[in-house]
Design an enzyme around this catalytic site. Structure first.
Site, PDB file in Angstrom:
ATOM      1  N   LYS A  99     -16.553 -24.319 -84.854  1.00 55.57           N
ATOM      2  CA  LYS A  99     -15.722 -23.640 -84.980  1.00 55.57           C
ATOM      3  C   LYS A  99     -14.608 -23.086 -84.967  1.00 55.57           C
ATOM      4  O   LYS A  99     -14.311 -22.509 -85.919  1.00 55.57           O
ATOM      5  CB  LYS A  99     -15.536 -22.978 -82.667  1.00 55.57           C
ATOM      6  CG  LYS A  99     -16.540 -23.226 -82.281  1.00 55.57           C
ATOM      7  CD  LYS A  99     -16.628 -23.264 -80.757  1.00 55.57           C
ATOM      8  CE  LYS A  99     -17.798 -23.760 -79.817  1.00 55.57           C
ATOM      9  NZ  LYS A  99     -17.789 -23.917 -78.652  1.00 55.57           N
ATOM     10  N   GLU A 112     -18.151 -12.246 -82.412  1.00 55.38           N
ATOM     11  CA  GLU A 112     -17.411 -12.766 -81.533  1.00 55.38           C
ATOM     12  C   GLU A 112     -17.880 -14.239 -80.691  1.00 55.38           C
ATOM     13  O   GLU A 112     -16.946 -14.767 -80.422  1.00 55.38           O
ATOM     14  CB  GLU A 112     -17.307 -11.266 -80.720  1.00 55.38           C
ATOM     15  CG  GLU A 112     -15.953 -11.377 -79.680  1.00 55.38           C
ATOM     16  CD  GLU A 112     -14.437 -12.334 -80.082  1.00 55.38           C
ATOM     17  OE1 GLU A 112     -13.402 -10.994 -80.900  1.00 55.38           O
ATOM     18  OE2 GLU A 112     -14.197 -13.264 -80.870  1.00 55.38           O
TER      19      GLU A 112
END
Lengths: 430, 430
Positions: free
Chosen positions: A203, A127
């Site tokens: 990302k 996460e």
């Protein structure tokens, strides 16, 4: 109360934050979830330096491998793609589940790591790798599991967003803001990973992998950073109703083609994304059922990252006490796209800033080149330049293919009356 | 490919959306998660009306109890607090896990329902009950499990936000906007549940229960709706730098006291929350590690609600195939607050609109009453009223206790020169 043992590898900023959170909030975690993560070890080569967190001395060790054997969950917070990878594989191969915040490692070696997790019936959660404390991975992987994701926009690098925000608010150019950001600790001494877009690209690769079911790696990701953004561009954007953000853009066409790109983009200033300023991050996700959503929060920093890491630790702990490892697969079950669209085929509107000599006929030549490449102009503005012999032409195009605009720009750059290379910024109307 | 059977009770708007999502996106769900929810039945008293979704005829039934026996997961989408409760208990007592979007039922009977789920080793999930498609329940319950939640602000009712947004943008007063919203289908014929704040209060109760570990019910929730907000208030707020939103406010003090309240509030117009307009919802969550976060998206509607329901169905499916029911408890493990703070003890800044006769001495009297109650004035503005014999006084106070302001208002309302009751709006500086 069911307990499980957690070991941290890497006692840097984030490692200290995770240790602090586990120690300070153990009671609230236990009350909420019925399980208790017990901090059982912290491994680092340096176990002497004070990290500002009070940790029982006996938890500190320089022997990460011994610690791995002794815990249920291993938290990798070393960073980088070599030693971190070694320890993650060591943990997974020992059947231990792993939590990591290492976006570069996942983007580059995700496929191998997730295969190792699957083989060993262990979990690999991440996460904190995207958007710091924002639970975007969980939202995408679980909350939106019923949706086809048509697009995502991410402001995912706090350093870039901080620099662009200060340029805009204080009307300063890129170089002095970067220098100041470095002095304040908001940018690294070697800022390339951030400002050249690579961190955002890591990302973007992770988000796209999650949305479309296969670890993409970095090859298909187009990357361009913010070095060429000038104060003039920001002011021009403002006049046109836009803000400039370094954006991760992930889209899937109705035909199933996926594009993943990272570059500065002009976005309408009235949007929620445009309002994300400073070091904050935000991700907009659009699904066929959920519609447009936005997640917003701190994208980096000791505490916010620790929040995400601890969320993962607790999630894995729930799997451990329920004997439900691999409850969530590594998104390798099935590929959900037809192909990755090459950048040449991407459609966009464009802002072009062209500095030309103030001589008759130059506008006609530029317009002619655009027309020849099949690009139609939405609006055009000509301005006096800093030297009075120069003028700046601002051109906004209608939607066109990247290939056409690049071909046109190459031709325009070859004109004898053009002073500097054309500056191009893509426009995303969101 | 592991399959599990899903049955829907209630084939209304959301039921049709969930059926559509399960049928249309079964492939993408299977590819992502490795499991397949199979729509095995839809129960409704009316199985003839066309809901705009093509469903195999044999799935439709009027016998909900028979369907419950035949499926693994029961989705309750009837609404209301009587029949819905009966069927949920019937399903849980048969050991079937349940998904519901029923905020009123959870807020009022959550404790009983979650006890039944626990007793029967079944799951009861409710992502769609707050914030429509926004995965706020999951974020709070799982993503932020390492945090102490210090505060939450929610814009949780699309109808109210739509009305307030139109009042502001079109400069129309409350009554005509409500009437138009009713004609357009954005407000119910009986709009009380929405505009009097009860729907938001149900959601606030659920969020507070999640954050602090016990089903609170409705008693501790202060509720006030938007009926008394006038166009003049919205304009005044704008001049002062605020927007007016119907806000759910949940806070925990450092001493552990919790306050849960729903009322119109002035919030700074530069905040992300203030930018949430129309039917959209947003929730700001602040945790001690994650800091400030915001979740934004569609708070209602067929598709967005279906997205949340299907996310829950898949989550429960993962528990079923992994034999991990009750992996996430009903947040009843341990209470994490000392007491609920009564509204009288809440601290706030206040905006007061006082209409008075334009006679000498009235300002002095009003100021005297505030002073006597220990309330200090931050700013004051006196305006001509609609009739030239009236004037409007706008008073912004410093932070004070609710009890003091109520006492002061009662006294002011009793003054012979005051024309209408004082209008009070709380200010949240966020």
């Amino acid at each position: 109360m069911k307990e499980f043992k957690v070991g941290i590898i890497g006692f840097g900023t984030v490692g200290a934050g995770v240790a602090s959170c586990l120690l300070k909030n153990a009671d609230v975690i236990a009350k909420r979830t019925g399980i208790t993560p017990v901090l059982a070890g912290i491994a680092d080569l340096d176990i002497e330096t004070d990290r500002g967190v009070v940790v029982p001395k006996e938890l500190l060790t320089t022997d990460a491998s011994a610690m791995i054997r002794n815990v249920d969950v291993v938290v990798e917070l070393i960073g980088g793609t070599t030693i971190a990878k070694k320890f993650i594989l060591e943990a997974l191969n020992a059947g231990k589940s792993v939590v990591t915040a290492n976006k570069a490692l996942l983007a580059e070696h995700g496929e191998e790591l997730f295969a190792a997790a699957e083989k060993n019936n262990a979990d690999l959660y991440y996460e904190a790798s995207v958007g710091g404390g924002i639970p975007i991975i969980k939202g995408l992987r679980e909350g939106f599991s019923g949706n086809r994701i048509s697009r995502m926009y991410g402001i995912l690098n706090g350093t870039c967003n901080y620099i662009l925000t200060r340029m805009e608010k204080e009307e300063i150019d890129f170089a002095p803001v970067l220098k100041d950001a470095q002095q304040l600790g908001y940018a690294e001494a070697n800022p390339s990973l951030d400002i050249d877009g690579f961190d955002t690209a890591h990302k973007a690769s992770i988000l796209a992998s999650l949305a479309y079911g296969k670890w993409l790696g970095m090859d298909p990701v187009y990357v361009q950073g913010i070095r060429d953004i000038t104060l003039a561009d920001i002011k021009n954007a403002d006049e046109l109703g836009y803000k400039i953000k370094l954006l991760a853009i992930i889209k899937q066409s109705e035909q199933g083609e996926v594009e993943v790109r990272v570059h500065p983009a002009m976005i309408p200033k009235t949007t929620q994304l445009a309002a994300i300023s400073g070091v904050f991050n935000g991700v907009m996700v659009t699904g066929d059922y959920v519609g447009d959503t936005l997640f917003y929060g701190r994208g980096a920093g000791r505490e916010a990252t620790a929040s995400a890491v601890v969320g993962d630790i607790v999630d894995i702990g729930r799997n451990i006490v329920n004997k439900a490892a691999r409850r969530i697969p590594g998104f390798m079950e099935g590929i959900q796209y037809s192909r990755i669209k090459p950048m040449d085929e991407v459609d966009s509107r464009y802002y072009l800033r062209v500095q030309v000599l103030d001589v008759p006929g130059v506008l006609e030549k530029v317009a002619g080149i655009l027309s020849k490449n099949g690009i139609s102009i939405s609006s055009m503005l000509q301005r006096e330049g800093q030297k009075h012999s120069n003028v700046t032409m601002l051109i906004i195009t209608h939607c066109t293919k990247e290939k056409a605009i690049r071909s046109a720009i190459a031709e325009i750059n070859g004109l004898p009356d053009v002073r500097n290379s054309v500056n191009l910024i893509r426009i995303e109307d969101i």
